[in-house]
Design an enzyme around this catalytic site. Structure first.
Site, mmCIF file in Angstrom:
data_model
loop_
_atom_site.group_PDB
_atom_site.id
_atom_site.type_symbol
_atom_site.label_atom_id
_atom_site.label_comp_id
_atom_site.label_asym_id
_atom_site.label_seq_id
_atom_site.Cartn_x
_atom_site.Cartn_y
_atom_site.Cartn_z
ATOM 1 C CG ASP A 50 2.817 27.786 4.983
ATOM 2 O OD1 ASP A 50 3.503 28.937 4.888
ATOM 3 O OD2 ASP A 50 1.932 27.314 6.035
ATOM 4 C CG HIS A 101 2.823 23.758 2.552
ATOM 5 N ND1 HIS A 101 2.828 23.775 3.558
ATOM 6 C CD2 HIS A 101 1.541 24.503 2.978
ATOM 7 C CE1 HIS A 101 1.474 23.698 4.430
ATOM 8 N NE2 HIS A 101 0.597 24.342 3.599
ATOM 9 C CG HIS A 196 -2.169 30.930 4.743
ATOM 10 N ND1 HIS A 196 -2.181 31.165 6.339
ATOM 11 C CD2 HIS A 196 -1.985 29.735 4.690
ATOM 12 C CE1 HIS A 196 -2.043 30.203 7.136
ATOM 13 N NE2 HIS A 196 -1.989 29.118 6.282
HETATM 14 ZN ZN LIG Z 1 -1.121 25.538 4.029
#
Ligand SMILES: [Zn+2]
Length: 228
Positions: A50, A101, A196
């Site tokens: 992400d 996102h 991430h």
């Molecule tokens: Zn995020």
């Protein structure tokens, strides 16, 4: 019940095909229309990254994934796609999937639906314009999303909401070894793993993480094809 993103959203039944491990207790409750796991009848797990693309860490991650012959799903922030279009294009060119996102990474659960759609539509457009790919899934920042928002988003945009079942809290930067340990100790068939690609330690953790998953007989795969 046949596993499909359309049927689970229509039924409003959360699919938790494998036990979810993360500390997001709310996502295991019945009646929540979002995905937290893949079907457990395959050895697949989903690596998801992400908050990128990031100009340095994402290309290094792509090198690693290429060396390992692994495909992953990237939940892109729209404004970062606009800032680093070449990295976004490379993600798609190398066979990975991209999801939405949001544009600016807000907490959406308390926002009006018009704001939700604005954040999401702007991001879908920049992803399409730059990569040619139309995202089919959405991951709300912080997991901040309501049941109503998730159902409306699927009804109005066809985007399935995807959360996760394994969260190593890599954003706290515990060090690559600890990221690997947390992922490997909680992942089983069907897990959706949240990480991430904007953190050095997360990317550095990936060779050992991927090797460990494979050693356990788990196959890191794309997420979306298993939902349709
Ligand atoms: Zn995020």
């Amino acid at each position: 019940m046949k596993w499909s993103r359309r049927s689970f959203l229509a039924s409003g039944i959360a699919i938790a095909a494998a036990p979810a491990i993360a500390d997001h207790g709310r996502i295991h409750l019945p009646g929540f229309p979002w995905v937290v796991n893949l079907p457990a009848f395959t050895p697949s797990v989903a690596l998801t990254f992400d908050d990128g693309p990031h100009p340095e860490h994402t290309p290094r991650l792509l090198d690693i994934l290429g060396e390992q012959n692994v495909r992953a799903t990237f939940y892109l922030i729209g404004r970062n796609v606009a800032a680093w279009p070449d990295v976004a294009r490379r993600i798609v060119a190398e066979g990975h999937d991209v999801g939405n996102h949001s544009w600016s990474h807000p907490h959406l659960a308390t926002r009006p639906f018009a704001t939700v759609l604005s954040e999401i539509d702007r991001t879908t457009k920049v992803i399409e314009d730059i990569t040619g790919r139309n995202p089919t899934t959405f991951r709300p920042p912080y997991g901040s999303f309501t049941v109503t928002q998730s159902r409306r988003l699927f009804a109005e945009r066809g985007l399935a909401t995807v959360l996760w079942s394994v969260d190593p809290h890599d954003w706290r930067r515990p060090g690559p070894e600890e990221v690997t340990r947390r992922i490997l100790s909680h992942t089983r068939a069907g897990s959706i793993i949240l990480t991430h690609d904007i953190h050095w330690g997360t990317v550095t953790a990936m060779p050992a993480t991927i090797a460990g998953l494979k050693a356990r007989g788990l196959s890191p795969d794309l997420l979306a094809p298993l939902l349709v």
